[in-house]
Design an enzyme around this catalytic site. Structure first.
Site, PDB file in Angstrom:
ATOM      1  N   ASN A 138      -4.121  -5.993  14.015  1.00 39.80           N
ATOM      2  CA  ASN A 138      -5.391  -6.565  13.578  1.00 39.80           C
ATOM      3  C   ASN A 138      -6.524  -5.933  14.366  1.00 39.80           C
ATOM      4  O   ASN A 138      -6.481  -5.892  15.599  1.00 39.80           O
ATOM      5  CB  ASN A 138      -5.393  -8.086  13.799  1.00 39.80           C
ATOM      6  CG  ASN A 138      -6.721  -8.720  13.427  1.00 39.80           C
ATOM      7  OD1 ASN A 138      -7.084  -8.779  12.256  1.00 39.80           O
ATOM      8  ND2 ASN A 138      -7.463  -9.179  14.428  1.00 39.80           N
ATOM      9  N   GLU A 139      -7.498  -5.408  13.646  1.00 35.98           N
ATOM     10  CA  GLU A 139      -8.694  -4.829  14.273  1.00 35.98           C
ATOM     11  C   GLU A 139      -8.324  -3.801  15.335  1.00 35.98           C
ATOM     12  O   GLU A 139      -8.855  -3.798  16.447  1.00 35.98           O
ATOM     13  CB  GLU A 139      -9.584  -5.938  14.855  1.00 35.98           C
ATOM     14  CG  GLU A 139     -10.091  -6.887  13.785  1.00 35.98           C
ATOM     15  CD  GLU A 139     -10.963  -8.019  14.335  1.00 35.98           C
ATOM     16  OE1 GLU A 139     -11.185  -8.063  15.554  1.00 35.98           O
ATOM     17  OE2 GLU A 139     -11.402  -8.862  13.533  1.00 35.98           O
ATOM     18  N   ASN A 140      -7.409  -2.909  14.969  1.00 40.37           N
ATOM     19  CA  ASN A 140      -6.954  -1.894  15.918  1.00 40.37           C
ATOM     20  C   ASN A 140      -7.951  -0.761  16.087  1.00 40.37           C
ATOM     21  O   ASN A 140      -7.705   0.170  16.863  1.00 40.37           O
ATOM     22  CB  ASN A 140      -5.596  -1.342  15.478  1.00 40.37           C
ATOM     23  CG  ASN A 140      -4.543  -2.413  15.435  1.00 40.37           C
ATOM     24  OD1 ASN A 140      -4.250  -2.966  14.370  1.00 40.37           O
ATOM     25  ND2 ASN A 140      -3.981  -2.761  16.587  1.00 40.37           N
TER      26      ASN A 140
END
Length: 824
Positions: A397-399
């Site tokens: 997530n949201e890397n």
């Protein structure tokens, strides 16, 4: 197999010790070392309170637990295990002073075998009890996941159940059931097992495999003879004719029981499974069992008022039932593997699941970091792949959000994402992978969600359909995984936020780093808006209408179902709380919950908007808008007993599907009554409120009033007034409650009724106080620039008439009205 849930008999100390011997020396030499041990029950989170403390960041460090195990293993030569359903974030388990095992990761299940240490313990101590010491540690560590920049607390403690398990020397470690719907008339079922056989015995074993259909009838059986084996092996395959398929409307669950017999004893394991098939069509909709299904989703964090991550099974059941009753058919478990209880309930209730590992923000670390990601992905899939509710394994997530390392290498992140994608398909070829918001990895996974926050972090909500259409066309398999906005429970707006004209449009609606902050950056509703429930209801209503109008949309998932604690939002109107939930942190529904129901729920419902606004305001005779959210065919609205007309619900109309009226309220108390009609059924919702026509100037002072007592508890309300004693119904000042004497504030709950510091909502706030029969309690409220107030509270056992607080100005109203007291 004999399993005992270890709930009672624990002591806890939050802090560092020199080693496990310090756990026991208190008991050997007496309490001379000033280590404050406390009795606790499990599950227990040692950040239950400080995760939302407005005056400090939450504790990150070690915490110790101790207990004594009793009872003998009934299997000669058997194994004695401690099974953890989750503990945060690193766990060391000691038998007396000897390390029996360790685990890294706060969310997956793990087992520690105590067997080889029991003889040492008996030799050292004698007796039959087994002393167990457990250290849980949530200290900051950049080389672990999740990142400390993640927008949620990394809780510590034994916050899920711990079980004492006795098994024979050869037992069942896992039973996996894979089903495939070959056509509408048949399905195949394959049963695989993994043995727990640490001594590597080669004895003959036998398996009895029994399948039961959703009604409990035995439909297939098999007997299998084998020698004990290593690894996972398939032991039986079946064909089911005309199977009952699993779906959100009819979550049909089969049972598979595997009984294992060996010279060491017998054990059995029962797993539930379902038969279903799904597909994400390229640039098109989602199909379940051959039919298009619009995914109507929300998110869940394992977090609750008063307990942090240590939610009881009853709390979890209530939350999941509220999600289902809202009309959702999908839930994203963000951003980590969640309790087996949650997955069981998703199976039972019919909630499709996106479950992900906590590789959340921060970049990518070294080999130990990457191994933890692999281990947690493997554990999540192996532990939860029997659940028919799960359709997507989330890899991150949201890397694209840097922070944790000196360098941020997109190619390294992409290469590791490819590795995790391949590992997930190797472990489970039947499901798809997904991530949210990492454009340079969008083509790696099977399902992708870009960032679209129209009307909150970027852009305006009327632009939502444009950005949604663009994403569907640009993403082969698209699912909108986050949308919504913050709202403070009880905050009402007579005029909806009108600043949309200053928000830049046509520039995308993606959230960018720093947009969550309340200072700096471009104009955005999250910075300039009023955070009212009124605005969020309008935003939600618009989004849902757009989603339901797009036949090619797979679905969308609102962020988030429940308010939750976060260390990165100390300046929010409710400090350290992400308030994007449609229910509060204690599961009290906000107004937006009913907007969702009006679009999604199948059971008839009707709800007058503004139940959380005990006082409305305006000019005498001014026409005011009343909205009713309902999924019924028609609604008639009454004001003070007089009909305001019957409206037919129009699903294409905005807002409230056309169920809105204009009318003039009377000064003082008014009553609204909505009567809804659907298929001959009549439903009624009623709302009493006060209408204030007095105008106010800038607030000058605060005034306290008290609500009804219950079991020694008192609701204390504060209101803001101007110099003439008129309530200031738009005041948003930050107020602080403090207490002296006996009793205590029931605070650090992360709700509008359980926080000692928060912004006023429409000039009001409230908190609960627990009084003490030993003496009086003095409660005070202050706010910068305003004159504060105080009052004395007494326990009902020694209550006496309260006198007017000396600090109250003479021109202040003598008492808040009954409709304005004890309500928020």
């Amino acid at each position: 197999m004999h399993t005992q849930r270890l709930t009672d008999g624990w002591t806890h100390y939050r802090g560092t010790l020199g080693g496990p011997w310090e756990v026991w020396r208190e008991r050997v030499y007496g309490n001379h070392f000033n280590v404050p041990w406390h009795a606790v029950t499990l599950p227990h989170c040692f950040n239950a309170s400080d995760g939302v403390d407005p005056d400090t960041t939450y504790y990150q460090g070690p915490g110790w637990y101790a207990t004594e195990l009793t009872g003998a293993n009934p299997y000669p030569g058997g194994r004695t295990l401690l099974h953890f359903e989750g503990a945060g974030q690193r766990t060391d388990v000691y038998v007396y002073t000897r390390l029996a095992g360790s685990h890294l990761g706060g969310y997956d299940e793990f087992t520690i075998d105590l067997t080889d240490h029991l003889e040492y313990c008996r030799a050292a101590l004698g007796g039959t009890g087994v002393p167990i010491a457990i250290q849980c540690d949530n200290s900051r560590d950049l080389e672990t996941i999740p990142s400390d920049t993640a927008d949620f607390c990394l809780y510590g403690g034994l916050y899920r159940d711990v079980n004492l398990v006795h098994v024979p020397a050869i037992s069942l470690q896992h039973v996996h059931v894979a089903s495939e719907l070959t056509d509408s008339q048949s399905a195949t079922v394959q049963v695989s097992v993994r043995l727990y056989n640490p001594n590597q015995f080669s004895d003959a074993v036998s398996f009895d495999v029994i399948l039961r259909d959703p009604s409990g009838q035995v439909v297939r059986q098999a007997e299998v003879q084998a020698e004990a084996f290593a690894g996972e092996q398939a032991i039986a395959s079946f064909m089911l004719d005309e199977p009952s398929v699993w779906s959100p409307d009819r979550p049909a669950l089969y049972e598979c029981t595997v009984q294992l017999a060996s010279p060491h004893g017998r054990t059995e394991c029962t797993e539930r499974f379902g038969v279903r098939q799904f597909s994400f069509e390229p640039n098109g909709p989602f199909y379940l069992n051959g039919e298009r299904l619009l995914l109507r989703g929300t998110h869940r964090h394992e977090d609750h008022a008063g307990v942090g991550a240590a939610m009881t099974e009853a709390m979890t059941r209530r939350e999941m039932q509220l999600i289902k009753d809202m009309g959702a058919n999908f839930v994203r478990l963000g951003h980590y593997q969640q309790s087996r209880i949650v997955l069981d309930l998703c199976d039972e209730l019919g909630l499709l699941v996106y479950e992900e590992i906590p590789w959340c923000r921060g970049g990518v670390g070294g080999q130990a970091y990457r191994q933890q990601c692999r281990d947690m992905l493997t554990a999540m899939i192996e532990q939860h792949k029997n659940h028919p509710s799960v359709i997507i394994w989330g890899l991150g997530n949201e890397n694209d959000w840097p922070a944790d390392f000196e360098s941020f290498d997109e190619q390294q992140i992409r290469a590791f994402m490819i590795e995790l994608h391949e590992l997930a398909h190797q472990l489970d070829p039947s499901r798809v992978t997904g991530i949210r918001r990492c454009e340079f990895c969008k083509d790696v996974v099977d399902v992708y969600s870009p960032s679209i926050w129209a009307g909150w972090y970027r852009g305006t909500y009327p632009e939502y359909k444009q950005y949604l259409n663009e994403a569907v066309q640009q993403t082969p398999r698209f699912l909108h995984l986050e949308w919504g906005g913050d709202s403070i429970a009880g905050r009402h707006a007579e005029e909806l936020y009108s600043g949309l004209d200053v928000i830049p449009t046509g520039q995308g609606a993606d959230e960018r780093d720093g947009d969550y902050k309340l200072t700096g950056g471009p104009p955005r509703v999250s910075l300039l808006g009023d955070w009212s429930e009124s605005y969020i209801c309008e935003l939600v209503d618009w989004h849902l209408g757009v989603q339901e109008s797009m036949p090619s949309l797979t679905g969308a998932v609102q962020w988030t179902f429940k308010d939750f604690a976060t260390p990165v939002r100390p300046d929010n109107p409710l400090p350290y709380i992400n308030t994007k939930g449609v229910v509060e942190r204690d599961l009290t529904p906000k107004e937006a919950y009913y907007v969702f129901q009006s679009h999604w729920a199948t059971s008839p419902m009707v709800h007058i908007h503004s139940h959380h606004a005990p006082v409305r305001w305006g000019e005498p005779g001014e026409l005011k808008t009343v909205r009713v959210y309902s999924n019924c065919d028609s609604v008639e609205l009454f004001l003070n007993g007089e009909s305001q007309g019957l409206r037919q619900r129009d699903p294409q109309a905005f807002p409230a599907a056309g169920l809105q009226w204009k009318m003039a309220f009377e000064a003082g108390v008014n009553r609204l009554e909505a009567v809804a009609y659907a298929d001959g059924e009549r439903l009624v919702d009623q709302l009493d409120f006060e209408y204030q026509t007095q105008r106010w100037q800038s607030p000058t002072h605060l005034r306290l009033s008290t609500g009804p007592r219950e079991d020694g508890r008192v609701f204390v309300s504060v209101r803001a007034y101007d110099a003439s004693g008129v309530r200031c119904l738009d005041a948003h000042h930050v107020v602080q409650f403090t207490l002296a004497g006996h009793g205590r504030l029931l605070d650090n709950l992360g709700t509008v009724r359980g926080s000692r510091r928060l912004q006023l909502s429409n000039g009001r706030a409230e908190i609960e106080v627990e009084t003490d029969p030993q003496g009086p309690t003095i409660i005070c409220v202050t706010s910068e620039g305003l004159q504060g107030d105080s009052c004395e509270l007494r326990h009902p056992a020694n209550a006496r008439p309260q006198r007017q607080p000396a600090s109250t100005p003479q021109h202040a109203v003598s008492q808040a009205s009954s409709s304005d007291r004890g309500i928020l």
